[in-house]
Write a protein that holds these residues in place. Sequence first.
Motif, PDB file in Angstrom:
ATOM      1  N   ASP A   2       0.822  -1.214   0.000  1.00  0.00           N
ATOM      2  CA  ASP A   2       0.000   0.000   0.000  1.00  0.00           C
ATOM      3  C   ASP A   2       0.859   1.267   0.000  1.00  0.00           C
ATOM      4  O   ASP A   2       0.531   2.244  -0.667  1.00  0.00           O
ATOM      5  N   ASP A   3       1.962   1.245   0.739  1.00  0.00           N
ATOM      6  CA  ASP A   3       2.841   2.413   0.789  1.00  0.00           C
ATOM      7  C   ASP A   3       3.438   2.723  -0.577  1.00  0.00           C
ATOM      8  O   ASP A   3       3.609   3.877  -0.950  1.00  0.00           O
ATOM      9  N   GLN A   4       3.764   1.696  -1.346  1.00  0.00           N
ATOM     10  CA  GLN A   4       4.332   1.911  -2.673  1.00  0.00           C
ATOM     11  C   GLN A   4       3.307   2.537  -3.616  1.00  0.00           C
ATOM     12  O   GLN A   4       3.647   3.371  -4.447  1.00  0.00           O
ATOM     13  N   PHE A   5       2.040   2.144  -3.512  1.00  0.00           N
ATOM     14  CA  PHE A   5       1.019   2.715  -4.372  1.00  0.00           C
ATOM     15  C   PHE A   5       0.744   4.176  -4.026  1.00  0.00           C
ATOM     16  O   PHE A   5       0.476   4.977  -4.905  1.00  0.00           O
ATOM     17  N   VAL A   6       0.826   4.553  -2.771  1.00  0.00           N
ATOM     18  CA  VAL A   6       0.650   5.944  -2.379  1.00  0.00           C
ATOM     19  C   VAL A   6       1.748   6.799  -3.004  1.00  0.00           C
ATOM     20  O   VAL A   6       1.498   7.852  -3.561  1.00  0.00           O
ATOM     21  N   THR A   7       2.973   6.332  -2.944  1.00  0.00           N
ATOM     22  CA  THR A   7       4.093   7.052  -3.548  1.00  0.00           C
ATOM     23  C   THR A   7       3.895   7.159  -5.054  1.00  0.00           C
ATOM     24  O   THR A   7       4.155   8.184  -5.659  1.00  0.00           O
ATOM     25  N   SER A   8       3.410   6.092  -5.672  1.00  0.00           N
ATOM     26  CA  SER A   8       3.167   6.090  -7.107  1.00  0.00           C
ATOM     27  C   SER A   8       2.116   7.130  -7.475  1.00  0.00           C
ATOM     28  O   SER A   8       2.262   7.825  -8.478  1.00  0.00           O
ATOM     29  N   ASP A   9       1.061   7.246  -6.681  1.00  0.00           N
ATOM     30  CA  ASP A   9       0.026   8.244  -6.933  1.00  0.00           C
ATOM     31  C   ASP A   9       0.594   9.657  -6.832  1.00  0.00           C
ATOM     32  O   ASP A   9       0.257  10.526  -7.624  1.00  0.00           O
ATOM     33  N   ASN A  14       2.310  14.537  -9.587  1.00  0.00           N
ATOM     34  CA  ASN A  14       3.364  15.499  -9.892  1.00  0.00           C
ATOM     35  C   ASN A  14       3.600  15.589 -11.397  1.00  0.00           C
ATOM     36  O   ASN A  14       3.716  16.685 -11.955  1.00  0.00           O
ATOM     37  N   THR A  15       3.629  14.456 -12.069  1.00  0.00           N
ATOM     38  CA  THR A  15       3.817  14.430 -13.521  1.00  0.00           C
ATOM     39  C   THR A  15       2.665  15.140 -14.225  1.00  0.00           C
ATOM     40  O   THR A  15       2.888  15.935 -15.146  1.00  0.00           O
ATOM     41  N   PHE A  20       0.356  19.810 -17.074  1.00  0.00           N
ATOM     42  CA  PHE A  20      -0.668  20.843 -17.110  1.00  0.00           C
ATOM     43  C   PHE A  20      -0.044  22.230 -17.145  1.00  0.00           C
ATOM     44  O   PHE A  20      -0.460  23.096 -17.916  1.00  0.00           O
ATOM     45  N   SER A  21       0.961  22.441 -16.313  1.00  0.00           N
ATOM     46  CA  SER A  21       1.547  23.774 -16.212  1.00  0.00           C
ATOM     47  C   SER A  21       2.428  24.126 -17.401  1.00  0.00           C
ATOM     48  O   SER A  21       2.712  25.304 -17.632  1.00  0.00           O
ATOM     49  N   GLN A  44      -7.939  13.674 -14.495  1.00  0.00           N
ATOM     50  CA  GLN A  44      -7.019  12.682 -13.933  1.00  0.00           C
ATOM     51  C   GLN A  44      -6.536  13.131 -12.560  1.00  0.00           C
ATOM     52  O   GLN A  44      -6.425  12.317 -11.641  1.00  0.00           O
ATOM     53  N   LEU A  45      -6.238  14.411 -12.417  1.00  0.00           N
ATOM     54  CA  LEU A  45      -5.812  14.931 -11.115  1.00  0.00           C
ATOM     55  C   LEU A  45      -6.929  14.825 -10.083  1.00  0.00           C
ATOM     56  O   LEU A  45      -6.682  14.506  -8.923  1.00  0.00           O
ATOM     57  N   LYS A  46      -8.144  15.089 -10.513  1.00  0.00           N
ATOM     58  CA  LYS A  46      -9.279  14.990  -9.602  1.00  0.00           C
ATOM     59  C   LYS A  46      -9.452  13.554  -9.105  1.00  0.00           C
ATOM     60  O   LYS A  46      -9.769  13.328  -7.943  1.00  0.00           O
ATOM     61  N   ALA A  47      -9.213  12.574  -9.986  1.00  0.00           N
ATOM     62  CA  ALA A  47      -9.286  11.161  -9.585  1.00  0.00           C
ATOM     63  C   ALA A  47      -8.219  10.826  -8.553  1.00  0.00           C
ATOM     64  O   ALA A  47      -8.401   9.922  -7.738  1.00  0.00           O
TER      65      ALA A  47
END
Length: 67
Positions: A2-9, A14-15, A20-21, A44-47
């Motif tokens: 679970d910790d790895q998926f949080v970092t991935s999100d 960030n990407t 966007f910017s 995608q950011l909202k998700a």
Amino acid sequence: IDDQFVTSDKALANTLIMQFSSLKLHGIRGVCDHIMHMRYIMAQLKALQVTMLDFFLVHYILCTLPM
């Protein structure tokens, strides 16, 4: 795991924010396609639970259009 998926999100968010910017309208695509692409990134950011206010989105999109 679970910790790895949080970092991935966070990395994905960030990407997406960097994409966007850095988007600017170049004469190749139409204005409608440009706006739709920016809205797609925002969806995608909202998700990923990264929210931006609608008036900021409208203002930023208008700023990316040429004079």
